[in-house]
Each structure stands twice: as structure tokens, then as C-alpha cells.
Enzyme design. Structure first.
Site, mmCIF file in Angstrom:
data_model
loop_
_atom_site.group_PDB
_atom_site.id
_atom_site.type_symbol
_atom_site.label_atom_id
_atom_site.label_comp_id
_atom_site.label_asym_id
_atom_site.label_seq_id
_atom_site.Cartn_x
_atom_site.Cartn_y
_atom_site.Cartn_z
ATOM 1 N N GLU A 126 -0.855 2.416 10.399
ATOM 2 C CA GLU A 126 -0.050 1.256 10.030
ATOM 3 C C GLU A 126 1.428 1.603 10.199
ATOM 4 O O GLU A 126 1.793 2.744 10.484
ATOM 5 C CB GLU A 126 -0.358 0.824 8.597
ATOM 6 N N HIS A 238 6.081 -8.862 3.157
ATOM 7 C CA HIS A 238 5.174 -8.432 4.220
ATOM 8 C C HIS A 238 5.513 -9.220 5.476
ATOM 9 O O HIS A 238 5.676 -10.442 5.429
ATOM 10 C CB HIS A 238 3.717 -8.673 3.821
ATOM 11 N N ARG A 286 8.082 -1.831 7.198
ATOM 12 C CA ARG A 286 7.963 -3.257 6.931
ATOM 13 C C ARG A 286 9.307 -3.969 6.779
ATOM 14 O O ARG A 286 9.465 -5.118 7.187
ATOM 15 C CB ARG A 286 7.118 -3.472 5.678
ATOM 16 N N HIS A 345 5.592 -9.883 -1.181
ATOM 17 C CA HIS A 345 4.367 -9.086 -1.183
ATOM 18 C C HIS A 345 4.329 -7.996 -2.247
ATOM 19 O O HIS A 345 3.334 -7.864 -2.968
ATOM 20 C CB HIS A 345 4.201 -8.445 0.200
#
Length: 514
Positions: A126, A238, A286, A345
């Protein structure tokens, strides 16, 4: 002014006693509760009810596995890099190094993860990670599997549903219990140890990936008790929340692992959103990707960008949760790009604790998203949240049990029932979304603070009343923190201060009125 419970004559107040009270039933709460229970202490778990943020976690758990090309040093380096100068390196190393043990304990409690071969967990990658180190379950249903396993393991615990923790009771810098509202009215659970595991604050905003109970409860409870909170300006949006027009409330998340498997972010014209923004491109941390999406939407005037996953073989079997969410919105992710926007998020800050969940108030512990351990800094690295919940949750449960054993039974002192200020939720969410979203500026934050100052006192008679006052208190803390940080760092972006200021490479704790 406070008065002993006995002075109330018992009118309208029920009473319970415990050694340890845990507030919350997500990963951190249940791991803490199991640890305290296994330490032999009398335990009560309080739950508002409803689904937890843990249940909705898609991507997985970041953990360094033995006998791989990964290392603790590499995971620490990735975490510190993502944290933009505000991680506590010692805390990062302590939590990361304990990850594999904590995951094995979760497996002992019944969790099962996807395998690449018999006995070998499958790994994905990720954003911000230099290695494939994310273990997952059910493709993209890791949180649901973690919650299932913990719910099963905790089935014999004393879990009180529809119990709302209204206030932390304390004297002489030590916890004595919790004021609680349930269907029978107000009551007190006397306890020398209390663990906050209340989750996040996503419902400060009109649209979020969080479940309905994520209303900043633990931040408010700690603030009212005078316990320090920090880094609340760092709210992670997010990058890829499913866009469905103007729908508010909880919106489905499109896990970062989709990009880890090769999906790309494009605008309506098919141009890359992240090209030239960061060396890691679509797998940048992110905060970088969310800011790039926000900037492209401002530039084009489009309501969303798109995640093109059409090149991923076996998409439906690898990402069944994402596929179902997309199809429910009328989108076929195997043949159409997925419309996405940044969504509120995760709170990187919270109640200030050490890596064992201990706060400045004796007997009060915090674990999970509600806590600020120093792991996340200014921006959380993907899939470090379940890791932190497992590690610090277990530590906090054991530490709380030890404290309760040493402190002995407590007797709470009950405060006069107070009125706390609240804005109507829709008004608060509208103001937060407008003035304190992905990109903020000083003028907007000042307007937000003025709107919050118009909040009117409210007597708490229901869950919705409590959540409104908790949201209002938490929003004021976020606004104060965002105003105080006159720079852009991590997931805090100030358009009027677009550069990072090295002088501000520290946590700030602005005063917030209780």
C-alpha cells in the site's frame, strides 16, 4: 462542585463495580478487554452499539514477517517518512517490533488471513510502504475478519450494549469510575482503571468512511477531564472514498490495496493525477495523494477523479467488498473507472499516551484511533492502524489490570449533572466540511471557530445529545489545533501557509475550553 454518590440518596442512579472499564468494542477495545480479563481482573465493557470502524477496515495489517526480505528497520523508516517529522521514533520501533507477536496472538484467538500457499500469508503493498508487508483476509475484508475473531473470543466478557460513557470520574489525579447513560437512566461504574477505545471522529464531516458512532467521544471525555490531547489537526482524508453525488454519512472506502495491485488515478480527461507530484506516484503517502486529488478537482471543477482498476486481473475475487460497493452504486469496476474523492477517514492525533496506553491521569488509558502514541505523527502510514490497535490495546489491557490490582477498589465522586454546549449536527458537519477539510486557511478556520462559539448548552438525555456535544467539543479542539499550526505538514494543508516550517516540527497542544 462534586458530591459523593451517597449524598444523592441513590435517586435515579444505578451502580456497578469493576476493576477495569473498557469503553469501545473495536480492535483496540476488545484486545484490551481480553488482556485485562486474562489478567484476572473484573471487567466491564461499555458499547454504544452499532458497527465499529474496525469492521470496515479493508486493506489489512502492516506487519514484518520473519524469513522475508522485510525488516523492522524498513517498516520503521517507512512509518517515520510518512509521519512528516512528527513521529516518535522510539514509539514507532516499539510498536512495529511487537507487531508479529500481536498478530500471532490474534490468530490464536481465531483470526484467519489469506494465504499465497499453505502456511504462507499473502502479502500486498500500500501507499508509503517500500515492501509488500500487508496481510489481509477475505481479499479486502480484513477488518470484518478481525472483528469476527475478537467478537467470538470476547463472547464471555461482560459487554454492556447501549451504554454511553458520559464522563470520566476522578479525584486527586486518579480515575474513580465512569458516569454512564443506558436504558435505565444514569448510573456509575466504579473502577480504578478505565480504557478509552472509542475510535475516531469522522462524523465531524458530512461524508466519511467511518461508521455512525465515530463522533469523537474519547477526545471529548478526555478534554472534559483535563487530560491532554494533541495532533488533532492531522485528520487523514483517505484519497479514494467512493463518490456518489452529494450523499452524506458513511461512504464506502476503496482500499489503497487496489492501487497497490496496479490501479491508477486519472481525471475525467484520462490524465494522471499524481504524475510529477511524488516519486512514488499513486502509491505516495495518503496526505500527498489526497492533496493531489483535491488540487486536480479545484483545477478542473470536476466533482471527482477516477480510479482505473480495469487492468487488474481477478479484480472481483481479490476485492469482493469493493466490487459489491461499486455495483451497489451502479458502477462495474471491471469495465468502468471508479469515481472517487478524498473522505474523512482517520485521526492521527488524540489523547496523549505512551506506548502502553498510559495517560497523564492515573488509571486512565487510551488505545487505538483515540490515542496519540507517537506512531503516526502528521500522517498515518497505511494499515498501521490495526497494528497499533493490536499492540497497544493488549499492552493497555495488561497495564490497566496491573494498576487496578495495585490501586484497589475505588469509590466514584459524582459531579452535578452538567449542561454542555452543542451545535446541531448538520450545521457542525457543514461548517467543518467547508472550513477544515483537506485544505484549510486561517480565515476559514476563524469563521469555523466563531460558528462553534454559537453552540448552545444542552442537557444530555440521549445518545444523540451526547454525540452532538462530543462532536462540538472535538470540533473546537480540531479548529484550535489547525489554527495554531501555521504551516503545511503531513495531512494538515494550509493554503495560506503552503510550506513546511522546520520550527514547527513538534506536537502542539493548544488550550481548548471544556
Amino acid at each position: 462542585m462534586t458530591r459523593p454518590l451517597a449524598a444523592c440518596g441513590g435517586r435515579g442512579y444505578w451502580q456497578q463495580r469493576a476493576d477495569v472499564v473498557v469503553i469501545g468494542t473495536g480492535v483496540a477495545g476488545l484486545v484490551a478487554a481480553l488482556a485485562a480479563h486474562r489478567s484476572g481482573q473484573k471487567l466491564v465493557v461499555l458499547s454504544k452499539g452499532g458497527e465499529t470502524a474496525t469492521f470496515y477496515a479493508q486493506g489489512g495489517i502492516a506487519v514484518v514477517l520473519p524469513e522475508t526480505d522485510d525488516s523492522i528497520d524498513a517498516h520503521v523508516a517507512d512509518t517515520v517518512a510518512a509521519g512528516a517529522g512528527l513521529c516518535d521514533p522510539g514509539a514507532v520501533r516499539s510498536i512495529v517490533a511487537d507487531g508479529y507477536r500481536a498478530v500471532r496472538a490474534l490468530v490464536d484467538d481465531g483470526a484467519r488471513f489469506d494465504e499465497a500457499a499453505p502456511g504462507q500469508w499473502a502479502l500486498t503493498r500500500e501507499g508509503g510502504h517500500s515492501r509488500r508487508r500487508i496481510i489481509h483476509a477475505g481479499g479486502d475484508a480484513t477488518g470484518a475478519e478481525v472483528q469476527r475473531a475478537l467478537d467470538h473470543a470476547a463472547a464471555l466478557l461482560d459487554i454492556r450494549r447501549n451504554h454511553i460513557a458520559l464522563e470520566l470520574l476522578h479525584v486527586d489525579r486518579g480515575v474513580t469510575g465512569v458516569l454512564v447513560l443506558n436504558d435505565d437512566g444514569l448510573g456509575v461504574v466504579h473502577a480504578p482503571s478505565v480504557i478509552l477505545a472509542t475510535g475516531g471522529l469522522g462524523h465531524l464531516y458530512s461524508a466519511t468512511t467511518n461508521p455512525e458512532g465515530s463522533t469523537g467521544d474519547g477526545i471529548a471525555l478526555a478534554t472534559w477531564a483535563g487530560v491532554p490531547v494533541s495532533d488533532l489537526e492531522f485528520i487523514q482524508f483517505h484519497p479514494t472514498m467512493l463518490s456518489d453525488g452529494d450523499a452524506g454519512g458513511r461512504r464506502p472506502l476503496i482500499t489503497e490495496a487496489v492501487r497497490g495491485e496496479g490501479a491508477i488515478l486519472i481525471d475525467r480527461q484520462g490524465n494522471s493525477v499524481t504524475a510529477g507530484v511524488h516519486p512514488m506516484g499513486d502509491l505516495a503517502p495518503r496526505d500527498v495523494v489526497a492533496a493531489a486529488i483535491d488540487a486536480r478537482m479545484v483545477e478542473t471543477g470536476d466533482p471527482c477523479v477516477y480510479l482505473d482498476a480495469r487492468g487488474i486481473d481477478g479484480f472481483e475475487s481479490r476485492f469482493p467488498t469493493v466490487t459489491a460497493a461499486c455495483r451497489a452504486a451502479g458502477i462495474d469496476p471491471t469495465s468502468q473507472p471508479i469515481p472517487v474523492v478524498p473522505g474523512a477517514h482517520y485521526s492521527c492525533g488524540g489523547v496523549v499516551t505512551d506506548v502502553y496506553g498510559r495517560t497523564e491521569l492515573g488509571g486512565l488509558f487510551a488505545a487505538g484511533e483515540v490515542a496519540r502514541t507517537g506512531l503516526h505523527g502528521a500522517n498515518r502510514l497505511a494499515s498501521n492502524s490495526l497494528l497499533e490497535g493490536l499492540v497497544v490495546g493488549g499492552r493497555a489491557g495488561r497495564a490497566a489490570a496491573e494498576h487496578a490490582l495495585a490501586a484497589g477498589p475505588s469509590r466514584a465522586v459524582l459531579p452535578e449533572q452538567s449542561r454542555r454546549r452543542a451545535l446541531p449536527r448538520a450545521d457542525l458537519q457543514r461548517a467543518m466540511t467547508r472550513y477544515a477539510s483537506v485544505v484549510r486557511d486561517g480565515d476559514g478556520l476563524e469563521r469555523l471557530a466563531k460558528e462553534l462559539d454559537t453552540a448552545r448548552p444542552r442537557v444530555i438525555k440521549s445518545r444523540s445529545d451526547f454525540e452532538d456535544v462530543a462532536l462540538t467539543t472535538t470540533a473546537a479542539a480540531v479548529a484550535a489545533a489547525a489554527l495554531a499550526r501555521t504551516e503545511s505538514r503531513g495531512c494538515h494543508h494550509r493554503s495560506d501557509y503552503p510550506e513546511t516550517n522546520p520550527v514547527l516540527a513538534r506536537s502542539l497542544m493548544p488550550a481548548v475550553a471544556c
